[in-house]
Design a protein around this motif. Structure first.
Motif, PDB file in Angstrom:
ATOM      1  N   TYR A 357     -30.913   7.051  19.127  1.00  0.00           N
ATOM      2  CA  TYR A 357     -30.656   5.945  20.031  1.00  0.00           C
ATOM      3  C   TYR A 357     -31.360   6.253  21.355  1.00  0.00           C
ATOM      4  O   TYR A 357     -31.122   7.309  21.960  1.00  0.00           O
ATOM      5  CB  TYR A 357     -29.155   5.758  20.244  1.00  0.00           C
ATOM      6  CG  TYR A 357     -28.397   5.550  18.953  1.00  0.00           C
ATOM      7  CD1 TYR A 357     -28.138   4.274  18.468  1.00  0.00           C
ATOM      8  CD2 TYR A 357     -27.954   6.643  18.199  1.00  0.00           C
ATOM      9  CE1 TYR A 357     -27.443   4.081  17.281  1.00  0.00           C
ATOM     10  CE2 TYR A 357     -27.271   6.462  17.012  1.00  0.00           C
ATOM     11  CZ  TYR A 357     -27.020   5.189  16.556  1.00  0.00           C
ATOM     12  OH  TYR A 357     -26.340   5.003  15.364  1.00  0.00           O
ATOM     13  N   TRP A 372     -32.750   0.975  21.983  1.00  0.00           N
ATOM     14  CA  TRP A 372     -33.392   1.005  20.676  1.00  0.00           C
ATOM     15  C   TRP A 372     -32.695   1.994  19.754  1.00  0.00           C
ATOM     16  O   TRP A 372     -32.139   2.997  20.197  1.00  0.00           O
ATOM     17  CB  TRP A 372     -34.858   1.399  20.821  1.00  0.00           C
ATOM     18  CG  TRP A 372     -35.706   0.363  21.484  1.00  0.00           C
ATOM     19  CD1 TRP A 372     -35.878   0.182  22.827  1.00  0.00           C
ATOM     20  CD2 TRP A 372     -36.476  -0.652  20.844  1.00  0.00           C
ATOM     21  NE1 TRP A 372     -36.710  -0.884  23.061  1.00  0.00           N
ATOM     22  CE2 TRP A 372     -37.095  -1.410  21.866  1.00  0.00           C
ATOM     23  CE3 TRP A 372     -36.715  -0.989  19.507  1.00  0.00           C
ATOM     24  CZ2 TRP A 372     -37.941  -2.483  21.587  1.00  0.00           C
ATOM     25  CZ3 TRP A 372     -37.550  -2.061  19.235  1.00  0.00           C
ATOM     26  CH2 TRP A 372     -38.153  -2.791  20.266  1.00  0.00           C
ATOM     27  N   VAL A 381     -33.518  -3.073  17.831  1.00  0.00           N
ATOM     28  CA  VAL A 381     -33.228  -3.169  19.255  1.00  0.00           C
ATOM     29  C   VAL A 381     -32.027  -4.068  19.462  1.00  0.00           C
ATOM     30  O   VAL A 381     -31.837  -5.049  18.737  1.00  0.00           O
ATOM     31  CB  VAL A 381     -34.459  -3.710  20.032  1.00  0.00           C
ATOM     32  CG1 VAL A 381     -34.821  -5.125  19.577  1.00  0.00           C
ATOM     33  CG2 VAL A 381     -34.235  -3.654  21.535  1.00  0.00           C
ATOM     34  N   ALA A 382     -31.188  -3.705  20.425  1.00  0.00           N
ATOM     35  CA  ALA A 382     -30.058  -4.552  20.769  1.00  0.00           C
ATOM     36  C   ALA A 382     -30.568  -5.862  21.348  1.00  0.00           C
ATOM     37  O   ALA A 382     -31.416  -5.869  22.240  1.00  0.00           O
ATOM     38  CB  ALA A 382     -29.163  -3.839  21.775  1.00  0.00           C
ATOM     39  N   HIS A 390     -34.206  -9.029  24.310  1.00  0.00           N
ATOM     40  CA  HIS A 390     -33.719  -7.669  24.109  1.00  0.00           C
ATOM     41  C   HIS A 390     -33.567  -6.879  25.396  1.00  0.00           C
ATOM     42  O   HIS A 390     -33.141  -5.723  25.357  1.00  0.00           O
ATOM     43  CB  HIS A 390     -34.634  -6.908  23.138  1.00  0.00           C
ATOM     44  CG  HIS A 390     -36.034  -6.709  23.636  1.00  0.00           C
ATOM     45  ND1 HIS A 390     -36.999  -7.670  23.510  1.00  0.00           N
ATOM     46  CD2 HIS A 390     -36.622  -5.659  24.234  1.00  0.00           C
ATOM     47  CE1 HIS A 390     -38.141  -7.223  24.014  1.00  0.00           C
ATOM     48  NE2 HIS A 390     -37.936  -6.010  24.469  1.00  0.00           N
ATOM     49  N   ALA A 429     -27.996  -3.492  17.028  1.00  0.00           N
ATOM     50  CA  ALA A 429     -29.370  -2.974  16.905  1.00  0.00           C
ATOM     51  C   ALA A 429     -29.621  -2.517  15.472  1.00  0.00           C
ATOM     52  O   ALA A 429     -29.890  -1.345  15.220  1.00  0.00           O
ATOM     53  CB  ALA A 429     -29.595  -1.818  17.883  1.00  0.00           C
TER      54      ALA A 429
END
Length: 435
Positions: A357, A372, A381-382, A390, A429
């Motif tokens: 992460y 990420w 990706v969140a 993002h 993510a």
């Protein structure tokens, strides 16, 4: 000193459930911070690239340098018997503000997605002129999440204002997290013994990375100091005896820049890989490996064209070396795994299972950072808003710390300390395999 038997692997489900009980923070107002100028997901960083060539792995080598025991003993003889974490927490005389008491400006440091479930704000009066950095917890120190019977959070800060002689000084807040509705804390200055233990100087470094491993605290050191990592023993905390701005021996006793406690370093790790050796700018603990490992990432330019290196060192399992990195007979420490990510602007790094992460600073027209999730097969990706945006992570997190016993990730940005479930990161993510 903490009895070794209290490090045994155990679970206290009932206590942990009580600790986690409560309503998630109402952070819906944070969604208003998503601007129309936010970037969309285009080309992601793809999969992590393994680094296996000797030239790559040799650059990550560290060399261990213990502080002579005689120096530590001399310092303790002069300053008085060392104390432990319990004594420091017993002096906790400040409290963090709950999220509802944070200002709107402070809350803007929180991520939009995934949302924080706990958030607290530091006091303005005793953090003004100090820059926030890394976070680690008793969840790193012991896998039951406790230090003795206490839940503890450590927060690193460095002096960013004031007289030139004071800038760069590093300190740690010891936070008693046993009562989620009242987090109390006090400060300890980080120091380095000098003159054979007859004195100490302040550590001069931004605390961008910090890991509490058993009774050791490993802290990153940048160009302001002379090592890649410094090591502190939480059972060897010394009391300052004189209140003043000086650091070290002063007429009448010992001063720690106004702090009640000081931690003298017990060892350091220095870079040994030559000109291409990366400073570990961010570190975290990974309990999903055997043995536990220290995960590291290098700092890279926010708008640079070179991605960061990510790597890990094994923690030592030999008797008498609790909390230290695994070294050979010459004190050499080698990385056990290394990758390169195409992401630049890397700040915090966390590894768990096969996932890495990575938090990234804002770049281009992005107003917030990104979070990420990468592995050897792909990346995710969140996202927030309509799903193609993002840049919805926090504005400035420099470290991530996973509290395995509770499933929470802790970090801080600005004057805000916050946590969220690792599971929520995985949901927001999802990793996409590289085509």
């Amino acid at each position: 000193m903490r009895h070794r038997g209290r490090h045994r692997r155990r679970r206290r489900g009932r206590a942990l459930r009580a600790f986690l009980t409560g309503t998630a923070l109402a952070l819906t107002a944070a969604a208003t911070m998503i601007s129309a100028s936010q970037a969309t997901v285009t080309d992601g960083p793809g999969a992590l690239k393994p680094l296996t060539a000797s030239a790559d792995t040799d650059a990550l080598r560290l060399t261990e340098h213990p502080v002579p025991q005689s120096s530590l003993d001399r310092l303790a003889a002069e300053m008085g018997p060392p104390v432990g974490v319990g004594a420091v927490l017993g002096d906790a005389d400040r409290t963090l503000r709950d999220a509802v008491d944070c200002t709107g400006a402070e809350r803007r440091a929180l991520p939009v997605t995934p949302a924080a479930t706990r958030a607290y704000c530091w006091n303005t009066d005793d953090t003004r002129g100090w820059r926030p950095g890394a976070v680690t917890t008793s969840g790193d120190a012991d896998d039951d999440g406790l230090w003795g019977a206490r839940r503890v959070i450590l927060s690193g800060w460095s002096r960013s204002a004031g007289p030139a002689a004071d800038r760069g000084l590093a300190r740690v807040a010891f936070v008693d997290a046993g009562r989620p509705n009242r987090l109390a804390y006090t400060w300890a200055l980080l120091a380095v013994p000098v003159d054979g233990g007859r004195d100490y100087r302040g550590l001069v470094s931004h605390v961008s990375g910090m890991v509490w491993s058993q009774d050791k605290l490993l802290v990153t050191a940048d160009d302001g100091d002379r090592a890649a990592l410094y090591v502190y023993d939480v059972n060897r905390i010394q009391r300052a005896t004189v209140t003043g701005e000086a650091v070290g021996r002063v007429p009448g006793g010992w001063s720690a820049h106004g702090h009640r406690y000081v931690l003298p370093a017990v060892a350091s790790y220095r870079l040994g890989g030559g000109a291409d050796a990366p400073h570990p700018a961010t570190v975290s603990l990974d309990r999903s490996t055997t043995p536990d490992s220290l995960v590291a990432g290098e700092w890279t330019l926010d708008d640079g064209d070179r991605g960061a290196r990510l790597w890990r060192y094994a923690l030592d399992t030999a008797p008498g070396r609790a909390g230290l990195l695994a070294a050979d007979g010459t004190g050499s420490v080698r990385a056990t795994e290394a990758y390169r990510t195409e992401l630049n602007g890397v700040r915090g790094v966390l590894a768990h299972g096969s996932s890495w992460y990575v938090t990234r600073a804002a770049a281009g027209d992005e107003r917030r950072g990104t979070l990420w999730r990468q592995d050897a097969d792909g990346a995710g990706v969140a996202t927030c808003g309509s799903g193609d945006r993002h840049d919805c992570w926090s504005t400035g997190t420099e470290s991530l710390s996973y509290w395995a016993a509770t499933g929470e990730v802790w970090t801080q940005s600005g004057r805000v300390l916050f946590s969220l479930p690792l599971a929520s990161i995985d949901r927001t993510a999802p990793r996409r395999a590289e085509q």
